[in-house]
Every structure is written in C-alpha cells, then in structure tokens.
Design a protein around this motif. Sequence first.
Motif, short mmCIF file in Angstrom:
data_model
loop_
_atom_site.label_atom_id
_atom_site.label_comp_id
_atom_site.label_asym_id
_atom_site.label_seq_id
_atom_site.Cartn_x
_atom_site.Cartn_y
_atom_site.Cartn_z
N SER A 119 1.01 -1.21 0.14
CA SER A 119 0.04 -0.08 -0.05
C SER A 119 0.82 1.29 -0.06
O SER A 119 0.14 2.30 -0.51
N SER A 137 -8.45 9.50 -5.53
CA SER A 137 -7.53 9.94 -6.31
C SER A 137 -7.76 9.79 -7.81
O SER A 137 -7.89 10.50 -8.69
N TRP A 197 3.24 2.38 -1.77
CA TRP A 197 3.50 3.07 -3.08
C TRP A 197 2.29 3.81 -3.57
O TRP A 197 2.40 4.74 -4.54
N LEU A 198 1.09 3.91 -2.95
CA LEU A 198 -0.25 4.46 -3.58
C LEU A 198 0.22 5.81 -2.97
O LEU A 198 -0.18 6.74 -3.68
N GLU A 199 0.89 6.23 -1.98
CA GLU A 199 1.30 7.67 -1.57
C GLU A 199 2.00 8.25 -2.71
O GLU A 199 1.81 9.73 -3.02
N LEU A 253 0.22 7.38 -6.89
CA LEU A 253 -1.13 7.94 -6.99
C LEU A 253 -1.42 9.57 -6.29
O LEU A 253 -2.47 9.83 -6.11
N ALA A 283 -6.29 6.34 -2.68
CA ALA A 283 -5.84 6.18 -4.02
C ALA A 283 -7.25 5.89 -4.79
O ALA A 283 -7.05 6.34 -6.05
N THR A 325 -1.68 10.28 -3.01
CA THR A 325 -2.80 10.26 -1.89
C THR A 325 -2.66 11.23 -1.08
O THR A 325 -3.68 11.63 -0.24
N LEU A 342 -4.78 4.37 2.94
CA LEU A 342 -3.99 4.58 1.92
C LEU A 342 -4.98 4.23 0.39
O LEU A 342 -4.79 4.74 -0.86
N THR A 343 -5.42 2.90 0.69
CA THR A 343 -6.20 2.32 -0.41
C THR A 343 -7.49 3.16 -1.02
O THR A 343 -7.81 3.70 -1.96
#
Length: 122
Positions: free
Chosen positions: A17, A99, A19-21, A24, A96, A26, A92-93
Amino acid sequence: MAHLSYLGVLAFCVVGSIWLEVVLLTRVFNRWRRLLAAVVPVAALFSCWDLYAIAEGHWTFDPARISGVALPGGLPLDEVLFFLVIPTAAILTLEAVRSVRRWQVGDEPAAEIVDGTRVGDR
C-alpha cells in the motif's frame, strides 16, 4: 523464521500500500494529523480490548508466530503494529481510489473542486 510470521504479513501490507502515496499522490502522509486522528484512537481502543481479552484468558497469541516483544499486560508488539499498519493501509487504499476516481468528500480546498470533482492533483 516462524517467529517473524506476523511481522512478515504486516510488511507485506506496508509494501502493498505504501506505493500508493507516491504513485497516485494520495497525500495521506502529508496530512499526518488527520491520519493520526483516524488511526490512534482505534489502535488505543483495540489495544485495550486485547489487553482485557488477554487478562481474562479469552485471547492468546501463538508464541511461535510473533516476535516475542511484549508490552505491559502481555500485548505483543506485533499486535499493536497491526492496529497501526492495517488502518493506514486501508486509508491509503481509500485515498488512492479517491485520487483515481477524483471523488470529492468535502475536505478539499475549494480551488481543487470543479463540478464536484477534484482537479489539479497532478
């Protein structure tokens, strides 16, 4: 290595999770006060619940699967980390998805909203 099983699952959740920051955008960690306000009360409540369940003998942890580091009351550090990592991964999800879909929920600055959709993130 079995004693690192719980921590391994948590590491997998972080890697899955975090990597979403970056990818994407977030902005979850940029709004750290908000993240703490969402995660810390839940972690505190569930830690207290676990402490009670442990004390009453209703809840145990397999010593072969946890790190062996215990906090006062016998609460494993692994469990406290679970209460911090899993909600953070969920936030985070969610962010995302927001976003990518450009969903507005009302907490964005007005300049970022056009016809109910977020703009200017990137």
